[in-house]
Design a protein around this motif. Structure first.
Motif, PDB file in Angstrom:
ATOM      1  N   LEU A 135       0.885  -1.157   0.000  1.00 31.27           N
ATOM      2  CA  LEU A 135       0.000   0.000   0.000  1.00 31.27           C
ATOM      3  C   LEU A 135       0.930   1.215   0.000  1.00 31.27           C
ATOM      4  O   LEU A 135       1.362   1.681   1.047  1.00 31.27           O
ATOM      5  CB  LEU A 135      -0.897  -0.015   1.234  1.00 31.27           C
ATOM      6  N   ILE A 136       1.237   1.723  -1.171  1.00 32.33           N
ATOM      7  CA  ILE A 136       2.330   2.675  -1.329  1.00 32.33           C
ATOM      8  C   ILE A 136       1.963   4.085  -0.877  1.00 32.33           C
ATOM      9  O   ILE A 136       2.831   4.871  -0.491  1.00 32.33           O
ATOM     10  CB  ILE A 136       2.825   2.672  -2.800  1.00 32.33           C
ATOM     11  N   THR A 137       0.673   4.413  -0.908  1.00 26.05           N
ATOM     12  CA  THR A 137       0.218   5.725  -0.447  1.00 26.05           C
ATOM     13  C   THR A 137      -1.243   5.643  -0.044  1.00 26.05           C
ATOM     14  O   THR A 137      -2.018   4.878  -0.625  1.00 26.05           O
ATOM     15  CB  THR A 137       0.400   6.805  -1.524  1.00 26.05           C
ATOM     16  N   ARG A 138      -1.606   6.464   0.947  1.00 26.95           N
ATOM     17  CA  ARG A 138      -3.016   6.577   1.328  1.00 26.95           C
ATOM     18  C   ARG A 138      -3.675   7.778   0.655  1.00 26.95           C
ATOM     19  O   ARG A 138      -4.884   7.970   0.797  1.00 26.95           O
ATOM     20  CB  ARG A 138      -3.150   6.698   2.845  1.00 26.95           C
ATOM     21  N   SER A 139      -2.898   8.584  -0.054  1.00 30.46           N
ATOM     22  CA  SER A 139      -3.457   9.723  -0.776  1.00 30.46           C
ATOM     23  C   SER A 139      -4.275   9.237  -1.965  1.00 30.46           C
ATOM     24  O   SER A 139      -3.923   8.235  -2.596  1.00 30.46           O
ATOM     25  CB  SER A 139      -2.341  10.637  -1.276  1.00 30.46           C
ATOM     26  N   TRP A 166      -0.561  -0.671  -4.615  1.00 29.42           N
ATOM     27  CA  TRP A 166      -1.928  -0.164  -4.553  1.00 29.42           C
ATOM     28  C   TRP A 166      -1.998   1.012  -3.581  1.00 29.42           C
ATOM     29  O   TRP A 166      -0.986   1.461  -3.063  1.00 29.42           O
ATOM     30  CB  TRP A 166      -2.914  -1.281  -4.166  1.00 29.42           C
ATOM     31  N   GLY A 167      -3.202   1.512  -3.335  1.00 29.83           N
ATOM     32  CA  GLY A 167      -3.357   2.649  -2.453  1.00 29.83           C
ATOM     33  C   GLY A 167      -4.768   2.713  -1.899  1.00 29.83           C
ATOM     34  O   GLY A 167      -5.445   1.692  -1.826  1.00 29.83           O
ATOM     35  N   GLY A 168      -5.227   3.944  -1.621  1.00 30.98           N
ATOM     36  CA  GLY A 168      -4.924   5.201  -2.242  1.00 30.98           C
ATOM     37  C   GLY A 168      -4.803   5.102  -3.762  1.00 30.98           C
ATOM     38  O   GLY A 168      -5.268   4.173  -4.391  1.00 30.98           O
TER      39      GLY A 168
END
Length: 362
Positions: free
Chosen positions: A40-44, A92-94
């Motif tokens: 999960l590379i970013t929550r933005s 994935w993310g975000g």
């Protein structure tokens, strides 16, 4: 975790890359090592999906001031994953395309020998694809409906048309990645599977569908924060029947027959044995590795491992990680078909291996 799939070798595509991936999958399983690094590379995110559990403003598992990994820290993670024997990486993310350094970290992943799957809502693909092209083997597009209905679900007017134009342009690209569509079913898009299936066929993309995740398992128990948006059991059964019909009609639905049978018998999906933590290692945006049976509990931090000169293989041997795996054996909190099918594949169930080989993926 949306879109995590076990990628297998297709007998009709004996390319060097496919053979290498198949060998690395087999070797990882024989060694008891995870098959997938799920990052999960970013929550933005630039969308506002009501069903989302992981966007920064709705994530119940982490503090709002979470600091995401730097480019170099991510590159270290991917090098470690490759050295430890992970065959695959799912980003994935975000919304991953919001990371300005995505081309650099993808380059690090490829250099580490990882087969990359990228999950995205696709809004930024027309602007950013030139820098990502050739570094992504599987491109997974989140598509929960068609036309303006999908745009409203994402709060991104014009998104579906933008995706259609982008995919059309990919068709003649010699470096075109394999396309997959992931459709999340909820009360917000009743009947969407029938509408999305023709789009998947036109895009030459495989199609998976998932009942929406209603919450997450926390230390205090299961959170049902999204349960009011979930389809009732009878409608999930109807979705399973529809998926069978669409498969028979030639639409590219990739769900296994065993999963559809289980959804018909047990739409709450509580009659399976989870092996996901054996096959998948999930890393959060801040570099924490969480206990999947208590997602607000941190088992380890990448920064600590790196400072100690330890490896990901060291993490897998730690008592707290082994204990989490043991607890997961009796947990059925997840309703995502990725979790079920990956568990079956890890258990070397013949029906799942046949399914993976038939499709060329899992």
């Amino acid at each position: 975790m949306p879109g995590v799939r076990l990628l297998m070798v297709t007998p009709s595509a004996k390319t060097r890359t496919d053979l290498l991936l198949g060998w690395r999958l087999a070797l990882a399983r024989l060694r008891g090592r995870p098959l997938i690094l799920s990052h999960l590379i970013t929550r933005s995110c630039n969308a506002s999906c009501r069903t989302c559990l992981w966007r920064a403003d709705v994530d119940e598992t982490s503090a709002s001031n979470l600091v995401e990994l730097t480019t170099e820290e991510i590159a270290w993670l991917y090098r470690e994953a490759g050295a430890t024997g992970f065959p695959q990486l799912v980003i994935w993310g975000g919304e991953p395309l919001l990371r300005p350094d995505l081309p650099e970290v993808l380059e690090a992943a490829c250099a580490a020998g990882l087969s990359v799957a990228l999950i995205t809502n696709g809004w930024l693909l027309p602007n950013r694809w030139a820098a990502l092209r050739g570094r992504v083997q599987r491109l997974i597009l989140s598509l929960d409906d068609v036309g303006q209905a999908h745009d409203r679900l994402r709060s991104l007017p014009g998104l579906c048309a933008r995706l259609d134009q982008f995919v059309t342009g990919l068709k003649t690209d010699p470096l075109r990645p394999r396309l997959l569509i992931n459709t999340v079913l909820s009360r917000l898009n009743r009947g969407a599977l029938r509408r999305v299936a023709p789009v998947a066929k036109r895009w030459q993309a495989g199609l998976y569908f998932c009942p929406m995740e209603t919450g997450v398992m926390l230390g205090a128990g299961f959170s049902l924060s999204k349960s009011h948006l979930a389809l009732p059991p009878q409608e999930l059964k109807e979705a399973a029947w529809l998926a069978r019909e669409l498969q028979a009609a030639g639409y590219p639905l990739l769900s296994s027959r065993r999963y559809l049978d289980l959804l018909l018998r047990d739409p709450d999906l509580h009659t399976y044995r989870c092996r996901a933590p054996y096959a998948i290692l999930t890393v959060k945006a801040d570099g924490s590795i969480r206990d999947c049976t208590r997602r607000d509990v941190t088992l380890a931090k990448l920064g600590d491992l790196r400072e100690a000169g330890a490896s990901l293989a060291t993490l897998l041997r730690q008592p707290q990680y082994r204990a989490m795996r043991a607890r997961a054996n009796s947990c059925t909190a997840c309703n995502n078909p990725d979790i079920l099918e990956t568990s079956w594949a890890w258990q070397l169930r013949p029906f799942m291996l046949r399914h993976a080989l038939h499709l060329g993926i899992g």
